[in-house]
Design a protein around this motif. Structure first.
Motif, PDB file in Angstrom:
ATOM      1  N   ASN A  58       0.811  -1.216   0.000  1.00  0.00           N
ATOM      2  CA  ASN A  58       0.000   0.000   0.000  1.00  0.00           C
ATOM      3  C   ASN A  58       0.847   1.270   0.000  1.00  0.00           C
ATOM      4  O   ASN A  58       0.496   2.262   0.632  1.00  0.00           O
ATOM      5  CB  ASN A  58      -0.955   0.020   1.199  1.00  0.00           C
ATOM      6  CG  ASN A  58      -2.010  -1.051   1.106  1.00  0.00           C
ATOM      7  OD1 ASN A  58      -2.447  -1.417   0.012  1.00  0.00           O
ATOM      8  ND2 ASN A  58      -2.415  -1.592   2.247  1.00  0.00           N
ATOM      9  N   LYS A 107      -6.711   0.118  -1.809  1.00  0.00           N
ATOM     10  CA  LYS A 107      -6.423   0.595  -0.455  1.00  0.00           C
ATOM     11  C   LYS A 107      -7.685   1.172   0.194  1.00  0.00           C
ATOM     12  O   LYS A 107      -7.924   0.989   1.395  1.00  0.00           O
ATOM     13  CB  LYS A 107      -5.326   1.647  -0.483  1.00  0.00           C
ATOM     14  CG  LYS A 107      -4.952   2.181   0.894  1.00  0.00           C
ATOM     15  CD  LYS A 107      -3.868   3.220   0.800  1.00  0.00           C
ATOM     16  CE  LYS A 107      -3.542   3.770   2.194  1.00  0.00           C
ATOM     17  NZ  LYS A 107      -4.695   4.419   2.828  1.00  0.00           N
ATOM     18  N   ALA A 110      -9.686  -1.658   1.367  1.00  0.00           N
ATOM     19  CA  ALA A 110      -9.045  -2.233   2.554  1.00  0.00           C
ATOM     20  C   ALA A 110      -9.310  -1.378   3.779  1.00  0.00           C
ATOM     21  O   ALA A 110      -9.616  -1.890   4.859  1.00  0.00           O
ATOM     22  CB  ALA A 110      -7.538  -2.365   2.324  1.00  0.00           C
ATOM     23  N   ASP A 111      -9.197  -0.058   3.629  1.00  0.00           N
ATOM     24  CA  ASP A 111      -9.408   0.848   4.759  1.00  0.00           C
ATOM     25  C   ASP A 111     -10.855   0.821   5.250  1.00  0.00           C
ATOM     26  O   ASP A 111     -11.132   1.160   6.400  1.00  0.00           O
ATOM     27  CB  ASP A 111      -9.029   2.284   4.363  1.00  0.00           C
ATOM     28  CG  ASP A 111      -7.526   2.466   4.216  1.00  0.00           C
ATOM     29  OD1 ASP A 111      -6.779   1.604   4.703  1.00  0.00           O
ATOM     30  OD2 ASP A 111      -7.104   3.467   3.603  1.00  0.00           O
ATOM     31  N   ILE A 114     -11.208  -3.533   6.615  1.00  0.00           N
ATOM     32  CA  ILE A 114     -10.339  -4.037   7.688  1.00  0.00           C
ATOM     33  C   ILE A 114     -10.826  -3.614   9.079  1.00  0.00           C
ATOM     34  O   ILE A 114     -10.803  -4.422  10.009  1.00  0.00           O
ATOM     35  CB  ILE A 114      -8.877  -3.613   7.437  1.00  0.00           C
ATOM     36  CG1 ILE A 114      -8.299  -4.442   6.283  1.00  0.00           C
ATOM     37  CG2 ILE A 114      -8.021  -3.824   8.687  1.00  0.00           C
ATOM     38  CD1 ILE A 114      -6.891  -4.068   5.890  1.00  0.00           C
ATOM     39  N   LEU A 117     -13.396  -5.989  10.254  1.00  0.00           N
ATOM     40  CA  LEU A 117     -13.022  -7.401  10.213  1.00  0.00           C
ATOM     41  C   LEU A 117     -13.095  -8.088  11.577  1.00  0.00           C
ATOM     42  O   LEU A 117     -13.537  -9.242  11.651  1.00  0.00           O
ATOM     43  CB  LEU A 117     -11.620  -7.545   9.620  1.00  0.00           C
ATOM     44  CG  LEU A 117     -11.231  -8.927   9.085  1.00  0.00           C
ATOM     45  CD1 LEU A 117     -12.255  -9.435   8.076  1.00  0.00           C
ATOM     46  CD2 LEU A 117      -9.845  -8.891   8.458  1.00  0.00           C
ATOM     47  N   GLY A 322      -1.600  -6.727  -2.702  1.00  0.00           N
ATOM     48  CA  GLY A 322      -2.620  -6.059  -1.888  1.00  0.00           C
ATOM     49  C   GLY A 322      -4.026  -6.252  -2.424  1.00  0.00           C
ATOM     50  O   GLY A 322      -4.995  -5.809  -1.804  1.00  0.00           O
ATOM     51  N   HIS A 324      -5.791  -8.796  -2.498  1.00  0.00           N
ATOM     52  CA  HIS A 324      -6.614  -9.759  -1.751  1.00  0.00           C
ATOM     53  C   HIS A 324      -7.717  -9.063  -0.959  1.00  0.00           C
ATOM     54  O   HIS A 324      -8.724  -9.675  -0.626  1.00  0.00           O
ATOM     55  CB  HIS A 324      -5.743 -10.594  -0.821  1.00  0.00           C
ATOM     56  CG  HIS A 324      -5.041  -9.824   0.244  1.00  0.00           C
ATOM     57  ND1 HIS A 324      -4.148  -8.800  -0.025  1.00  0.00           N
ATOM     58  CD2 HIS A 324      -5.086  -9.898   1.601  1.00  0.00           C
ATOM     59  CE1 HIS A 324      -3.694  -8.307   1.110  1.00  0.00           C
ATOM     60  NE2 HIS A 324      -4.253  -8.955   2.103  1.00  0.00           N
ATOM     61  N   HIS A 325      -7.520  -7.763  -0.652  1.00  0.00           N
ATOM     62  CA  HIS A 325      -8.543  -7.041   0.109  1.00  0.00           C
ATOM     63  C   HIS A 325      -9.853  -6.925  -0.671  1.00  0.00           C
ATOM     64  O   HIS A 325     -10.924  -6.835  -0.065  1.00  0.00           O
ATOM     65  CB  HIS A 325      -8.041  -5.647   0.473  1.00  0.00           C
ATOM     66  CG  HIS A 325      -6.899  -5.648   1.447  1.00  0.00           C
ATOM     67  ND1 HIS A 325      -6.979  -6.239   2.689  1.00  0.00           N
ATOM     68  CD2 HIS A 325      -5.643  -5.137   1.359  1.00  0.00           C
ATOM     69  CE1 HIS A 325      -5.835  -6.082   3.324  1.00  0.00           C
ATOM     70  NE2 HIS A 325      -5.009  -5.423   2.546  1.00  0.00           N
ATOM     71  N   THR A 326      -9.761  -6.900  -2.011  1.00  0.00           N
ATOM     72  CA  THR A 326     -10.994  -6.783  -2.788  1.00  0.00           C
ATOM     73  C   THR A 326     -11.872  -8.020  -2.618  1.00  0.00           C
ATOM     74  O   THR A 326     -13.092  -7.932  -2.701  1.00  0.00           O
ATOM     75  CB  THR A 326     -10.675  -6.596  -4.288  1.00  0.00           C
ATOM     76  OG1 THR A 326      -9.943  -7.729  -4.761  1.00  0.00           O
ATOM     77  CG2 THR A 326      -9.841  -5.344  -4.517  1.00  0.00           C
ATOM     78  N   LEU A 328     -12.258  -9.703   0.080  1.00  0.00           N
ATOM     79  CA  LEU A 328     -12.967  -9.658   1.356  1.00  0.00           C
ATOM     80  C   LEU A 328     -14.395  -9.183   1.137  1.00  0.00           C
ATOM     81  O   LEU A 328     -15.353  -9.739   1.697  1.00  0.00           O
ATOM     82  CB  LEU A 328     -12.234  -8.739   2.336  1.00  0.00           C
ATOM     83  CG  LEU A 328     -12.902  -8.483   3.688  1.00  0.00           C
ATOM     84  CD1 LEU A 328     -13.118  -9.794   4.432  1.00  0.00           C
ATOM     85  CD2 LEU A 328     -12.059  -7.530   4.518  1.00  0.00           C
TER      86      LEU A 328
END
Length: 469
Positions: A58, A107, A110-111, A114, A117, A322, A324-326, A328
């Motif tokens: 990130n 990002k 993710a922000d 997360i 989570l 990075g 992988h956050h998508t 989620l």
């Protein structure tokens, strides 16, 4: 340890204070915004006693130092660099220039996801406990624990209510986090999220049956017919609504005097956003979300083994970028729409594989520093956090990473072919089995054996042959 000397060596290895924009730290890592990550002397950095590994994510260059040591090294580091202590948000802001538009979009997701989570993972663990109590065939044929011991049924019912709350009111959690990320008032984000799951609305999970029966409730807005439906378990409607809400709120705050903002900003923002969400945003994003869900389900129904092979193998690569956050958000959408997810079990196995490869380096290595890093990062990966193992060990030697993703691809192929499903998102590692639907525990356990044995044995034998650890 001479913390000042360690800080001096780290500063020199990253290219000096001229290459440093801002610096902060978390529990175990220095988190740096660098002007040019390409000039970092990685070999020199890895040979510093305090450094247990490093990686870039990130737009930030992160150096693993360790709990209890990182804060002491950080104080010496910022004093030598002359940059002053920065907050995590300031470092994030300073590192934005290192990211392309796709990275910034990832990002942002993710922000948003997360922070919520912990609630989702906690719900997943509790659902796992409920699975043990209510699933038939685990301890007795065609009977569950509560069938044999009815006195436990009340406990099971209470657990499911507590566990399901995070998913029932998921738009409220996403609304809070999204509006906070976009720069608005988080409390308004909670409200708009809860508006979308108001009990007076038709539950999204009942929408299909209501359409078939022709009983979908509607509003008549001066001749405009609007479906009166909720968005339980949906991700896209609340994300778009939160963005719109924030833009309206900020627009009004810049134009309405401070002494009357309480009377106008919140009510106007919520009313406009609510109307536009029910009339336009909700129906469009609800359809898009269902298309995505239906497309993924149909693909895995038709080519389950191939999808498992690709996703199981590529997940470790996605972590590096990075991206992988998508997924989620996709997992949450799947759980919300169908009650289960077939993607998350492969995530858990991929994490275990990376941890197993790191453990193999621990067993094969004669270097005390590398052994310490390998065992700690292996444990971390088995508990769902793979970055230390990936960037500190596996990518450093390359072959542990390749063996790990190959093993997770094979495990992904197997569990997808068997139709393994998770009832929720849980701890993405060894404890993840408790989030798996009970009837698939054996198949998931076989997948776990694959990602424990193959990376461990393969990496160990190759490391002994290559003699580079």
């Amino acid at each position: 340890m001479n913390h000042k000397k360690q800080a001096e060596q780290i500063l020199e290895a990253i290219g000096g204070k001229e290459n440093l924009s801002a610096a902060t730290h978390c529990v175990t890592r220095l988190r740096l915004a660098l002007h040019d990550e390409g000039i970092v002397d990685q070999e020199k950095l890895n040979n510093i006693d305090a450094v247990k590994g490093s990686f870039s994510t990130n737009g930030q260059f992160q150096i693993v130092v360790g709990q209890g040591t990182v804060d002491k090294v950080y104080k010496e580091f910022v004093a030598l660099a002359g940059v002053g202590e920065s907050s995590k948000e300031e470092v994030k802001e300073a590192s934005k220039g290192n990211m392309n538009p796709i990275q910034r979009a990832i990002k942002t997701l993710a922000d948003i996801f997360i922070p919520i989570l912990p609630a989702i993972v906690t719900a997943g663990l509790l659902l796992g406990i409920n699975n043990i109590l209510t699933a038939q065939g685990i301890f007795w044929d065609e009977q569950s624990i509560i069938d044999v011991y009815p006195q436990w049924s009340g406990i099971a019912n209470m657990i499911i209510i507590i566990a399901n709350t995070a998913f029932v009111f998921l738009p409220g959690l996403i609304g809070w986090s999204a509006v906070k990320k976009f720069g608005g008032s988080p409390i308004l984000g909670i409200v708009i999220g809860l508006v979308l799951v108001h009990p007076d609305l038709l539950n999204a999970w009942s929408y299909g049956d209501a359409v078939a029966e022709g009983s979908v409730p509607t509003w008549d807005l001066f001749g405009l017919t609007v479906e009166k439906i909720g968005y339980q378990g949906q991700v896209l409607p609340v994300l778009v609504a939160s963005y719109l809400l924030t833009k309206i709120e900020l627009f009004l705050r810049n134009r309405i005097p401070d002494n009357i903002q309480l009377l106008f900003v919140g009510p106007i923002s919520l009313l406009v956003t609510g109307f536009l969400t029910f009339i336009i945003i909700g129906p469009i994003t609800f359809a898009i979300g269902n298309w995505i869900t239906d497309g993924l389900v149909a693909t895995f129904d038709t080519f389950a083994w191939l999808g498992g092979l690709i996703y199981g193998g590529l997940y470790g690569v996605l972590v590096i970028t990075g991206m992988h956050h998508t997924f989620l958000a996709v997992d949450i959408q799947l759980v919300g729409s169908t009650g289960t997810t077939f993607l998350w079990p492969m995530l858990a196995l991929s994490n275990i594989a990376q941890g197993s490869a790191a453990f193999a380096i621990w067993l094969a290595s004669k270097d005390d520093k590398l052994k310490g890093l390998s065992v700690s990062s292996g444990i971390s990966a088995w508990l769902g956090i793979t970055e230390p193992a990936l960037f500190g060990v596996n990518l450093r030697f390359k072959y542990p990473f390749i063996i790990a993703i190959t093993s997770s691809a094979l495990a992904g192929l197997y569990i997808s072919a068997q139709g393994v499903l998770a009832s929720s998102i849980g701890v993405g590692g060894v404890p993840g089995i408790f989030s798996i639907v009970a009837e698939y525990w054996l198949d998931f356990a076989i997948g776990m054996v694959i990602v424990i044995v193959l990376p461990l044995v393969g990496t160990y034998l190759y490391a002994k042959r290559k003699k580079d650890v």
